[in-house]
Design a protein around this motif. Structure first.
Motif, PDB file in Angstrom:
ATOM      1  N   SER A 147     -11.622  38.666 -14.571  1.00  0.00           N
ATOM      2  CA  SER A 147     -10.175  38.473 -14.420  1.00  0.00           C
ATOM      3  C   SER A 147      -9.828  37.120 -13.813  1.00  0.00           C
ATOM      4  CB  SER A 147      -9.603  39.589 -13.539  1.00  0.00           C
ATOM      5  OG  SER A 147     -10.237  39.570 -12.261  1.00  0.00           O
ATOM      6  N   SER A 148     -10.661  36.119 -14.070  1.00  0.00           N
ATOM      7  CA  SER A 148     -10.431  34.809 -13.472  1.00  0.00           C
ATOM      8  C   SER A 148      -9.048  34.281 -13.846  1.00  0.00           C
ATOM      9  CB  SER A 148     -11.497  33.815 -13.929  1.00  0.00           C
ATOM     10  OG  SER A 148     -11.206  32.529 -13.435  1.00  0.00           O
ATOM     11  N   ILE A 149      -8.370  33.731 -12.833  1.00  0.00           N
ATOM     12  CA  ILE A 149      -7.016  33.199 -13.049  1.00  0.00           C
ATOM     13  C   ILE A 149      -7.050  31.725 -13.450  1.00  0.00           C
ATOM     14  CG2 ILE A 149      -5.953  34.836 -11.469  1.00  0.00           C
ATOM     15  CD1 ILE A 149      -6.072  32.702  -9.302  1.00  0.00           C
ATOM     16  N   LEU A 150      -8.237  31.147 -13.516  1.00  0.00           N
ATOM     17  CA  LEU A 150      -8.351  29.725 -13.808  1.00  0.00           C
ATOM     18  C   LEU A 150      -8.459  29.470 -15.307  1.00  0.00           C
ATOM     19  CD1 LEU A 150     -10.848  28.662 -11.012  1.00  0.00           C
ATOM     20  CD2 LEU A 150      -8.383  28.347 -11.042  1.00  0.00           C
ATOM     21  N   PRO A 151      -8.063  28.300 -15.758  1.00  0.00           N
ATOM     22  CA  PRO A 151      -8.164  27.969 -17.186  1.00  0.00           C
ATOM     23  C   PRO A 151      -9.605  28.031 -17.679  1.00  0.00           C
ATOM     24  CG  PRO A 151      -6.796  26.357 -16.036  1.00  0.00           C
ATOM     25  CD  PRO A 151      -7.430  27.213 -14.984  1.00  0.00           C
ATOM     26  N   TYR A 152      -9.759  28.511 -18.893  1.00  0.00           N
ATOM     27  CA  TYR A 152     -11.072  28.595 -19.531  1.00  0.00           C
ATOM     28  C   TYR A 152     -11.727  27.223 -19.613  1.00  0.00           C
ATOM     29  CZ  TYR A 152     -14.424  29.112 -23.404  1.00  0.00           C
ATOM     30  OH  TYR A 152     -15.549  29.088 -24.199  1.00  0.00           O
ATOM     31  N   SER A 153     -10.915  26.181 -19.732  1.00  0.00           N
ATOM     32  CA  SER A 153     -11.429  24.828 -19.951  1.00  0.00           C
ATOM     33  C   SER A 153     -12.166  24.248 -18.753  1.00  0.00           C
ATOM     34  CB  SER A 153     -10.283  23.891 -20.339  1.00  0.00           C
ATOM     35  OG  SER A 153      -9.272  23.893 -19.340  1.00  0.00           O
ATOM     36  N   ILE A 154     -12.118  24.885 -17.590  1.00  0.00           N
ATOM     37  CA  ILE A 154     -12.844  24.364 -16.431  1.00  0.00           C
ATOM     38  C   ILE A 154     -14.354  24.485 -16.638  1.00  0.00           C
ATOM     39  CG2 ILE A 154     -13.375  24.816 -13.986  1.00  0.00           C
ATOM     40  CD1 ILE A 154     -10.423  25.337 -13.571  1.00  0.00           C
ATOM     41  N   ALA A 155     -14.792  25.586 -17.215  1.00  0.00           N
ATOM     42  CA  ALA A 155     -16.219  25.798 -17.476  1.00  0.00           C
ATOM     43  C   ALA A 155     -16.369  26.527 -18.807  1.00  0.00           C
ATOM     44  CB  ALA A 155     -16.865  26.589 -16.339  1.00  0.00           C
ATOM     45  N   PRO A 156     -16.112  25.831 -19.919  1.00  0.00           N
ATOM     46  CA  PRO A 156     -16.118  26.494 -21.223  1.00  0.00           C
ATOM     47  C   PRO A 156     -17.508  26.926 -21.667  1.00  0.00           C
ATOM     48  CG  PRO A 156     -15.858  24.128 -21.492  1.00  0.00           C
ATOM     49  CD  PRO A 156     -15.779  24.402 -20.021  1.00  0.00           C
ATOM     50  N   ARG A 157     -17.571  28.093 -22.293  1.00  0.00           N
ATOM     51  CA  ARG A 157     -18.774  28.636 -22.920  1.00  0.00           C
ATOM     52  C   ARG A 157     -19.898  28.970 -21.946  1.00  0.00           C
ATOM     53  NH1 ARG A 157     -19.912  26.102 -28.844  1.00  0.00           N
ATOM     54  NH2 ARG A 157     -21.485  27.755 -28.687  1.00  0.00           N
ATOM     55  N   ILE A 158     -19.594  29.007 -20.653  1.00  0.00           N
ATOM     56  CA  ILE A 158     -20.604  29.455 -19.701  1.00  0.00           C
ATOM     57  C   ILE A 158     -19.979  30.479 -18.760  1.00  0.00           C
ATOM     58  CG2 ILE A 158     -21.877  27.284 -19.831  1.00  0.00           C
ATOM     59  CD1 ILE A 158     -20.858  26.580 -17.090  1.00  0.00           C
ATOM     60  N   ASN A 159     -20.832  31.271 -18.104  1.00  0.00           N
ATOM     61  CA  ASN A 159     -20.352  32.424 -17.350  1.00  0.00           C
ATOM     62  C   ASN A 159     -20.322  32.206 -15.838  1.00  0.00           C
ATOM     63  OD1 ASN A 159     -23.050  32.381 -16.810  1.00  0.00           O
ATOM     64  ND2 ASN A 159     -23.502  34.445 -17.569  1.00  0.00           N
ATOM     65  N   ARG A 160     -20.299  30.966 -15.415  1.00  0.00           N
ATOM     66  CA  ARG A 160     -20.284  30.712 -13.970  1.00  0.00           C
ATOM     67  C   ARG A 160     -19.443  29.489 -13.640  1.00  0.00           C
ATOM     68  NH1 ARG A 160     -26.690  29.035 -13.858  1.00  0.00           N
ATOM     69  NH2 ARG A 160     -26.468  26.936 -14.704  1.00  0.00           N
ATOM     70  N   PHE A 161     -18.998  29.463 -12.381  1.00  0.00           N
ATOM     71  CA  PHE A 161     -18.317  28.303 -11.819  1.00  0.00           C
ATOM     72  C   PHE A 161     -19.214  27.677 -10.756  1.00  0.00           C
ATOM     73  CE2 PHE A 161     -14.155  30.618 -12.753  1.00  0.00           C
ATOM     74  CZ  PHE A 161     -13.792  29.767 -13.787  1.00  0.00           C
TER      75      PHE A 161
END
Length: 776
Positions: free
Chosen positions: A300-314
C-alpha cells in the motif's frame, strides 16, 4: 605515596572526535585519578596516577561504558616509576587531571573517526524555541557531527579541520572549556553567532535573499522544485518524493531512467508507512551511522511507482544532520535524496563545481560555508538472516578499520568498479569509502586524492602494492608506475580472502565466489567459482561451464547480447526469442561468436543472470549496474520450491556445472506461458540447489566444513538466504561478508588480507604445489 600506582596508557580504535578525552577527564575526576590525557597521532594517550583500586575501576569503566560513537580496539598500559620527571612531564601538575595539547605522534596506532548522525540531545536543542541553537543547521557536540569529511590532518583538533576558520564566540568557548558541558573539548562546537551559515542560490548562481534559507528551500520543495543541498560529505539532489511530476523531472534531468532513487523519511513511523521494517532494520535506521537501509516495500505504498520501478524495495534513510530535520514539516514527509552528480560521475562536494555541474538539474542550491574536505557518499546496508550486511561503505562506516596481523605496510588498490583502497598499517586494514567506477578522469583523480589523504592521516609509507590481475584496470596501471613491490592478486581470491579475514578464518576453506567480471589465471573471465584454499593460495575445485560471450562492455549493458551468446552455444537461434531486437543485430552477434571477434570465455554467474533476465522479464538493456538481476529477483514468488534439472560433471579433476539444462528448462516454461515470478523463483532455487550440491561434493573430497560466500551476486538477498539455510541444514559452518561489501567494494580489503600473509620476498606463482594460485 607508596600506595600510588602509575601507568602509561595507550588507547587505540575510534577514539578521536567522539568525546573520548572529555569522557576520560570526567571519569578520572570521579575515581580520583591524577595525570593527563592527550590526542597523539590517531590515538589517545594517558599518564595516570592513583590507587590500584581506583585505576582498576577507572579502566573497567572506560572499557565497559565508552562514550557514544567510540570503538576501543585495545588498551595497552605499562607501569611507570614515580619520579620527578614523571611528575613534571609535559609541565603537568600531577595533583590534578588535565587535558593537554595534542601531538602528531605517528608511531602510535589509531583510527580515523567517521562522520556520525546527530544525537538526540542536539535534536532536542534545534527544536526548542528557548535554546540558542533553535533551528541552527550546524548544531553538534562531542557525540555527533562531521568528522572524516572535514579532517585535513590528525590529531583531530579544530585547527586540523574545516572548522578552523570559525572562531568560537565567548559562550561556545565557555562550553568548550567546561567539564560539565556536553561540548567539553568538542572540536566542531559552534552556534548561530560564530559557526557556519546557509545561503540560497538559484540555478544560475544568483543569491536568493532570505532571512530563513531553510524555510525558503522547503517552500520550493513544496512547489515541486528540485534542489541541490550541501550535506556532510557532498551534495544531494532533492525533491518532494510524493510529487510524481518532480520525481519524473529528477529522472529526466539526471538521465537516470530506472535506477532506484534513495529516500529520506521524516521519522521511523514515516518509514513504516511505506516499508516492512523488522527490529534489526529499525535499529540500523535509527543508529548513529544512519545508513540507507534496503527495505521491502509495503503493498500500500503511498509513493510514486517511479521512485523504484520494477523492484520490490526502497532504499531509505532517516535524517542525520540538523539541516535534514529542519527540511521536513507536516506535509513534507518524504524526500528523494540522491547523490548530487550527473549519471556515472563522482558526487559533487565543492561549491563552484556543484553549481556548474548541477545547474541543469537543480532549480535551487542550498549551500553552507563549511568546506567539505573529503567527499563521502551515503552508506547502503541490508539485513539478511537478521544480520547487517554492508553493500556500500560510506558515511558513518568509512574509513572502516579491521584487525589484520601483518609485519609490513601495504596499500591495496581494489578493482575498477565500486573502487576502494585499503591501507594495511600497524596491524589494521583501513578501508576507504566507496569511490565509484574508475572510468573517467574525475573519478580517477578523486581515487588518487583519497590514497594520498589516507597515507597522510595514518602517517604511512607502504612499501608493498597489492592490485588486481587485470591489466586494463586503472588501479593496476597506477600500481605499475608507483615505487614499491607489486603483489598481483586474483580477483576472486581477493573476494574469498575478504570474507575469511573478516571472520578470522586462517585454515583451508571452501569458497563460493559468484560475481560478474574478474580476470582468471587462464585469461578467461571468471565469476562462477568454487575454490578451496586460504590466504596463501587456492585450488579452483569447480566452476560454471565456460560460454563464449561477445560484445565486451556493450554485452554487459545489453543483456540480450549475453542471452544470444548462450543460445548460440546451445545451437538455438535468438531470433525466435527476441522479437523486439532487429534480426540483423542478432545475426551480427552470432557471426561474431562464430568467428571469435571481440569474444571471451566466461564462467560468470552475473552473466548467467543477465541471460535469464533477458529471456524471462525481457530486460534487453540496462541503465545501472546489476539492473537485470535486481529486477529478476524482485519478481520471485517465494512460495515456489521447484527447481530445474542441472548437471555437474568432472573434468580434469574439477567440477563443472552446465547451464544448458537450466536454460532449456526455462525455455520450456516460457513456451508453456508460465509466469515470470514462477520461472524466476525456479531459476533462483536451481542456483541454490546446484551450489549446495557442489559444496557437499567438495566436503567429501577435501574434508572441509567451513564455507565462505562472496562476490557481487550475493547481494541477491533471496539467493543468499536460500543458500545459507540449505548449507546450515547440511551442518556447514557458513560465513558471508558483513562489515566488508561482498561486491567489488570489498576487494581492496581482501587484497590487503592476502598481502598480510606474504613476506617481503614473496611472489605469485601459478600452477605450483598442486594449486592454481599460490603465494610462496
Amino acid at each position: 605515596m607508596t600506595d600510588l600506582k602509575r601507568y602509561s596508557v595507550h588507547i587505540s580504535g575510534i577514539v578521536q572526535g567522539v568525546g573520548m578525552r572529555p569522557y576520560i577527564y570526567k571519569t578520572a575526576k570521579r575515581f580520583n585519578i591524577r595525570g593527563w590525557v592527550s590526542n597523539q597521532g590517531t590515538s589517545v594517550v594517558m599518564k595516570i596516577m592513583g590507587s590500584k583500586k581506583s585505576i582498576e575501576q577507572f579502566l573497567e569503566n572506560l572499557l565497559n561504558e565508552p562514550p557514544p560513537g567510540a570503538n576501543i580496539c585495545s588498551i595497552e598500559f605499562k607501569t611507570e616509576q614515580y619520579t620527578e620527571q614523571f611528575r613534571s612531564e609535559q609541565d603537568v601538575d600531577y595533583n590534578s587531571f588535565s587535558i593537554i595539547s595534542s601531538s602528531a605522534n605517528g608511531c602510535l596506532q589509531g583510527f580515523i573517526p567517521p562522520d556520525t548522525g546527530i544525537c538526540d540531545e542536539c535534536i532536542n536543542e534545534i527544536r526548542d524555541k528557548r535554546n540558542r541553537r533553535y533551528e541552527y543547521a550546524f548544531t553538534n557536540c562531542t557525540h555527533c557531527g562531521p568528522r572524516y569529511s572535514i579532517i585535513r590532518s590528525l590529531p583531530y583538533d579544530r585547527l586540523n579541520t574545516a572548522m578552523a576558520p570559525f572562531k568560537m564566540c565567548p559562550v561556545c568557548r565557555n562550553e568548550y572549556e567546561s567539564p560539565e558541558s556536553r561540548r567539553f573539548h568538542s572540536q566542531t562546537n559552534c552556534c548561530p553567532d560564530c559557526g557556519p551559515r546557509l545561503f540560497l542560490f538559484d540555478s544560475s548562481g544568483k543569491k536568493i535573499e532570505s532571512i530563513h534559507p531553510i524555510n525558503a528551500a522547503r517552500e520550493l520543495l513544496h512547489q515541486g522544485k528540485l534542489g541541490a543541498i550541501k550535506g556532510t560529505g557532498g551534495y544531494h539532489l532533492v525533491c518532494n518524493a510524493l510529487n510524481e511530476k518532480a520525481v519524473t523531472l529528477m529522472r529526466q534531468r539526471k538521465r537516470r531512467p530506472y535506477r532506484p532513487l534513495a529516500l529520506m523519511a521524516a521519522s521511523i513511523d514515516a518509514v513504516k508507512l511505506i516499508c516492512r521494517v523488522n527490529s534489526k532494520e529499525e535499529e540500523l535506521l535509527t543508529g548513529t551511522q544512519r545508513p540507507i537501509v534496503l527495505l521491502e516495500k509495503n503493498e500500500s505504498s503511498i509513493l510514486p511507482y517511479s521512485i523504484a520501478p520494477r523492484i520490490n524495495r526502497f532504499g531509505v534513510m532517516l535524517p542525520y544532520t540538523p539541516l535534514h530535520y529542519l527540511l521536513f514539516d507536516e506535509k513534507l514527509r518524504y524526500l528523494v535524496m540522491t547523490s548530487g552528480n550527473s549519471s556515472g560521475l563522482p558526487i559533487c562536494y565543492k561549491d563552484n563545481e556543484a553549481m556548474e555541474k548541477l545547474k541543469n538539474i537543480a532549480d535551487f542550491f542550498l549551500v553552507h560555508n563549511r568546506e567539505i574536505l573529503t567527499p563521502v557518499d551515503d552508506s547502503v546496508v541490508r539485513v539478511v538472516a537478521e544480520r547487517e550486511m554492508v553493500s556500500r561503505c560510506g558515511r558513518g562506516y568509512a574509513p572502516a578499520a579491521l584487525r589484520i596481523k601483518a609485519g609490513t605496510e601495504v596499500i591495496a588498490l581494489g578493482a575498477q568498479e565500486k573502487a576502494s583502497v585499503c591501507l594495511l598499517h600497524k596491524e589494521h586494514a583501513h578501508m576507504s569509502q566507496y569511490l565509484g567506477s574508475l572510468e573517467d578522469m574525475d573519478s580517477c583523480n578523486e581515487y588518487l586524492r583519497v590514497i594520498n589523504l589516507m597515507k597522510i592521516l595514518l602517517d604511512s609509507k607502504p612499501k608493498f602494492i597489492a592490485h588486481d590481475l587485470h591489466p586494463g584496470y586503472f588501479s593496476t596501471q597506477y600500481a605499475a608506475q608507483e615505487a614499491g613491490t607489486k603483489l598481483p592478486v586474483q580477483h576472486h581470491h581477493a573476494h574469498m580472502a575478504a570474507c575469511m579475514a573478516e571472520h578470522g578464518l586462517t585454515k583451508d576453506t571452501i569458497g563460493v565466489i559468484y560475481d560478474g567480471t574478474g580476470m582468471g589465471t587462464d585469461g578467461a573471465i571468471w565469476g562462477g567459482e568454487f575454490f578451496v584454499g586460504s590466504m596463501t593460495g587456492f585450488i579452483r575445485s569447480g566452476h560454471w561451464k565456460y560460454v563464449t560471450l561477445q560484445g565486451g562492455d556493450s554485452m554487459i549493458k545489453e543483456p540480450w547480447k549475453c542471452a544470444a551468446s548462450y543460445l548460440y552455444a546451445m545451437g538455438l537461434d535468438s531470433a525466435d526469442f527476441f522479437k523486439d531486437i532487429d534480426v540483423t543485430k542478432i545475426k551480427a552477434v552470432q557471426d561474431a561468436v562464430r568467428h571469435n571477434i571481440n569474444c571471451f570465455n566466461s564462467s560468470s554467474m552475473g552473466r548467467l543472470f543477465d541471460c535469464v533476465s533477458a529471456l524471462v522479464i525481457k530486460r534487453m538493456r540496462i541503465t545501472y549496474d546489476a539492473q537485470a538481476a535486481i529486477e529478476l529477483e524482485s519478481v520471485v514468488n517465494k512460495n515456489i520450491s521447484d527447481y530445474y534439472p542441472y548437471s555437474i560433471c568432472e573434468k580434469e579433476n574439477k567440477l563443472e556445472i552446465g547451464y544448458e539444462e537450466i536454460i532449456l528448462g526455462i525455455l520450456e516454461e516460457l513456451k508453456a506461458r508460465r509466469s515470470a515470478s514462477y520461472v524466476s523463483a525456479k531459476f533462483h532455487n536451481t542456483i541454490c540447489k546446484v551450489t549446495v550440491d557442489c559444496i557437499c561434493k567438495m566436503r567429501l573430497r577435501y574434508r572441509i566444513n567451513d564455507v565462505v560466500l562472496s562476490g557481487g551476486v550475493f547481494e541477491n538477498s533471496y539467493l543468499l538466504t536460500a543458500i545459507l539455510k540449505e548449507l546450515k541444514n547440511h551442518d556447514f559452518n557458513v560465513y558471508c561478508s558483513m562489515r566488508v561489501p561482498a561486491n567489488d567494494g570489498g576487494l581492496s580489503f581482501g587484497q590487503a588480507a592476502i598481502a598480510a600473509h606474504m613476506k617481503k620476498e614473496d611472489t605469485c606463482v601459478f600452477g605450483s604445489s598442486g594449486k592454481d594460485y599460490v603465494h610462496t
